[in-house]
Design a protein around this motif. Sequence first.
Motif, mmCIF file in Angstrom:
data_model
loop_
_atom_site.group_PDB
_atom_site.id
_atom_site.type_symbol
_atom_site.label_atom_id
_atom_site.label_comp_id
_atom_site.label_asym_id
_atom_site.label_seq_id
_atom_site.Cartn_x
_atom_site.Cartn_y
_atom_site.Cartn_z
ATOM 1 N N VAL A 127 -84.043 96.729 -26.934
ATOM 2 C CA VAL A 127 -83.287 95.849 -26.038
ATOM 3 C C VAL A 127 -82.139 96.672 -25.476
ATOM 4 C CG1 VAL A 127 -81.994 93.707 -25.819
ATOM 5 C CG2 VAL A 127 -83.883 93.861 -27.468
ATOM 6 N N ASP A 128 -82.163 96.890 -24.173
ATOM 7 C CA ASP A 128 -81.132 97.716 -23.551
ATOM 8 C C ASP A 128 -80.043 96.837 -22.959
ATOM 9 O OD1 ASP A 128 -80.449 100.609 -22.604
ATOM 10 O OD2 ASP A 128 -80.088 99.278 -20.882
ATOM 11 N N ASN A 129 -78.819 97.036 -23.460
ATOM 12 C CA ASN A 129 -77.672 96.217 -23.073
ATOM 13 C C ASN A 129 -76.967 96.751 -21.819
ATOM 14 O OD1 ASN A 129 -77.666 94.064 -24.807
ATOM 15 N ND2 ASN A 129 -76.251 94.933 -26.279
ATOM 16 N N GLY A 130 -77.751 97.006 -20.773
ATOM 17 C CA GLY A 130 -77.140 97.431 -19.520
ATOM 18 C C GLY A 130 -76.683 98.874 -19.511
ATOM 19 N N SER A 131 -77.442 99.762 -20.137
ATOM 20 C CA SER A 131 -77.074 101.179 -20.169
ATOM 21 C C SER A 131 -77.056 101.768 -18.753
ATOM 22 C CB SER A 131 -78.050 101.983 -21.033
ATOM 23 O OG SER A 131 -77.985 101.572 -22.379
ATOM 24 N N ALA A 132 -76.151 102.710 -18.560
ATOM 25 C CA ALA A 132 -76.042 103.390 -17.264
ATOM 26 C C ALA A 132 -76.366 104.872 -17.382
ATOM 27 C CB ALA A 132 -74.633 103.201 -16.707
ATOM 28 N N ASP A 133 -77.087 105.249 -18.446
ATOM 29 C CA ASP A 133 -77.371 106.668 -18.702
ATOM 30 C C ASP A 133 -78.857 107.007 -18.592
ATOM 31 O OD1 ASP A 133 -78.300 105.351 -20.926
ATOM 32 O OD2 ASP A 133 -77.327 106.660 -22.396
ATOM 33 N N GLY A 134 -79.621 106.127 -17.975
ATOM 34 C CA GLY A 134 -81.050 106.393 -17.814
ATOM 35 C C GLY A 134 -81.874 106.101 -19.053
ATOM 36 N N GLN A 153 -92.122 98.135 -26.259
ATOM 37 C CA GLN A 153 -91.589 97.171 -25.306
ATOM 38 C C GLN A 153 -90.107 97.447 -25.093
ATOM 39 O OE1 GLN A 153 -92.178 93.102 -26.436
ATOM 40 N NE2 GLN A 153 -91.492 92.294 -24.473
ATOM 41 N N VAL A 154 -89.711 97.625 -23.845
ATOM 42 C CA VAL A 154 -88.311 97.846 -23.500
ATOM 43 C C VAL A 154 -87.834 96.659 -22.670
ATOM 44 C CG1 VAL A 154 -86.626 99.345 -22.396
ATOM 45 C CG2 VAL A 154 -88.637 100.341 -23.513
ATOM 46 N N ILE A 155 -86.817 95.975 -23.160
ATOM 47 C CA ILE A 155 -86.280 94.791 -22.484
ATOM 48 C C ILE A 155 -84.955 95.168 -21.823
ATOM 49 C CG2 ILE A 155 -85.478 92.414 -22.763
ATOM 50 C CD1 ILE A 155 -87.233 92.261 -25.291
ATOM 51 N N GLU A 156 -84.915 95.055 -20.513
ATOM 52 C CA GLU A 156 -83.675 95.322 -19.777
ATOM 53 C C GLU A 156 -82.861 94.036 -19.675
ATOM 54 O OE1 GLU A 156 -83.697 98.087 -16.253
ATOM 55 O OE2 GLU A 156 -85.844 97.570 -16.346
ATOM 56 N N VAL A 157 -81.665 94.066 -20.227
ATOM 57 C CA VAL A 157 -80.809 92.883 -20.194
ATOM 58 C C VAL A 157 -79.938 92.876 -18.939
ATOM 59 C CG1 VAL A 157 -78.968 91.640 -21.384
ATOM 60 C CG2 VAL A 157 -80.808 92.690 -22.707
ATOM 61 N N GLY A 158 -79.418 94.049 -18.570
ATOM 62 C CA GLY A 158 -78.580 94.139 -17.390
ATOM 63 C C GLY A 158 -77.109 93.919 -17.652
ATOM 64 N N GLU A 159 -76.765 93.595 -18.888
ATOM 65 C CA GLU A 159 -75.370 93.414 -19.290
ATOM 66 C C GLU A 159 -75.270 93.662 -20.786
ATOM 67 O OE1 GLU A 159 -73.881 89.342 -19.568
ATOM 68 O OE2 GLU A 159 -75.907 88.632 -19.088
ATOM 69 N N ASN A 160 -74.047 93.815 -21.274
ATOM 70 C CA ASN A 160 -73.849 94.045 -22.700
ATOM 71 C C ASN A 160 -73.736 92.711 -23.421
ATOM 72 O OD1 ASN A 160 -73.314 95.019 -25.227
ATOM 73 N ND2 ASN A 160 -71.545 96.253 -24.650
ATOM 74 N N LEU A 161 -74.817 92.305 -24.066
ATOM 75 C CA LEU A 161 -74.840 91.028 -24.792
ATOM 76 C C LEU A 161 -74.130 91.101 -26.127
ATOM 77 C CD1 LEU A 161 -78.546 89.872 -24.304
ATOM 78 C CD2 LEU A 161 -76.534 89.168 -22.997
ATOM 79 N N GLY A 162 -73.843 92.310 -26.603
ATOM 80 C CA GLY A 162 -73.364 92.454 -27.968
ATOM 81 C C GLY A 162 -74.534 92.703 -28.898
ATOM 82 N N PHE A 163 -74.217 93.101 -30.122
ATOM 83 C CA PHE A 163 -75.252 93.529 -31.065
ATOM 84 C C PHE A 163 -76.122 92.365 -31.537
ATOM 85 C CE2 PHE A 163 -76.643 94.696 -35.398
ATOM 86 C CZ PHE A 163 -77.297 95.888 -35.127
#
Length: 323
Positions: free
Chosen positions: A41-48, A61-71
Motif C-alpha cells: 500500500v503506497d501512501n502517496g510516495s513521490a520517489d517512484g 498487488q500495489v495499491i496507490e492511495v495518493g495520500e498519506n493515510l498513516g500506518f
Amino acid sequence: MFSTTPQVTAVVVSYNTRELTIRAVASLEEQRGVDVAAVVVDNGSADGSVEALRARFPQIQVIEVGENLGFGRANNLGALHATTPYLLFLNSDAWFSDQDGLAALVEAADRDELCAAVGPRVESEDGSLQWSARRAPTIARELCTRTELWRLLPQAWRSGWLLGPQFAHDRRQTVDWVIGACMLVRTEWFHGVSGFDPAIFLYGEELDLCLRMRRSGGRIWFDPAASVIHVGGASGEGTSARKVGRVVSGERIALARDRGEAYAWAFSLARAIAATVEGTLFGIAGALRGGSYRRVRAREAVHVAGSSFRELLRPALRAGAAR
C-alpha cells in the motif's frame, strides 16, 4: 516465491522508501517453506516507488492511495485484500534475516490455537538488539524505567515484569505486545477486533491492536526463532519531538481504551513527572561526564515530558476550542 494459493498475505506500507521497500518485498519473495502473497500500500510516495515495485514484482498487488493515510489505516486497507489464515505486517524498512523466517513465525503461531499474533527477534543493521518484546505501559513500570529504579529490582523481576531492555530476547514467551516492524497476525483475530485503530496515525497502533486482541482472549507471542533486520524511522520523523508526540498520543489512546480515561490521564501525569526526573538526571550526568547516550536520552526525556503535559491539557484545550 510468491504464490497464487498463499497461506500468508504480507502487507507492506510504503512512503518514500523505494529502495528499502524493494528490499523488504524481495525478502518476502525469498521465503521458503510457506506460500506467501504480497500487498504493498503506497501512501502517496513521490520517489517512484509504485513504478519500481510494479516493474520488479509484477506478481504482487500495489495499491496507490495518493495520500498519506498513516500506518494503521494503510495496513487496514491492505488487509482487506487478504483471504489467507495469516496476515504479516512488515515495515518497508524491515526484512527477514534468512529465508526461513516467515515459516518459523507460522510454526510459532500454529503451536497455540489462541495465538493472535507473534513477533520475531528484531535487530538493527549493525546486529544490535531492538527491544521488540514488551509489557504494556503502566504507571509503576513507567516510574521504574525512567527514574532508573528498575536497577533495584531482583533480576527475575527485571526480565519478567519489565521485559523491554531488561529482557534478553533469547527465549519464546507470551508478552503483552510486539512492535509492528514485523508481526504475524491471525486474520480472524485481526478482523475480529476491527484491525488497527484509524485514529492513531503513526506509533502506538500495534500496542493498541495487541491489547485489544488480548482482551478478546488472544495470546501474543514473541519467538526468536525468526529474526528480522529493521532500519527504523525510515519514513517517520526520526528522533524528533513530533515523533515523540505521536508515540505519547498513540499510547494514551491505547491505554484509555484498555483501562479507561482516568487511568490514561494518571499515566500521562506519571510519565510527565518521571520523564522530567529522567531528563534532569541524564542532563546533569551528560554535563558532568559527557557521552552522546546521556545527552540523547536527556533530550528525548524532555520531549516526552513536554508531550505528556500536552496530553494532560488536551481535554481542557478541546473544551476551550469548542466554546
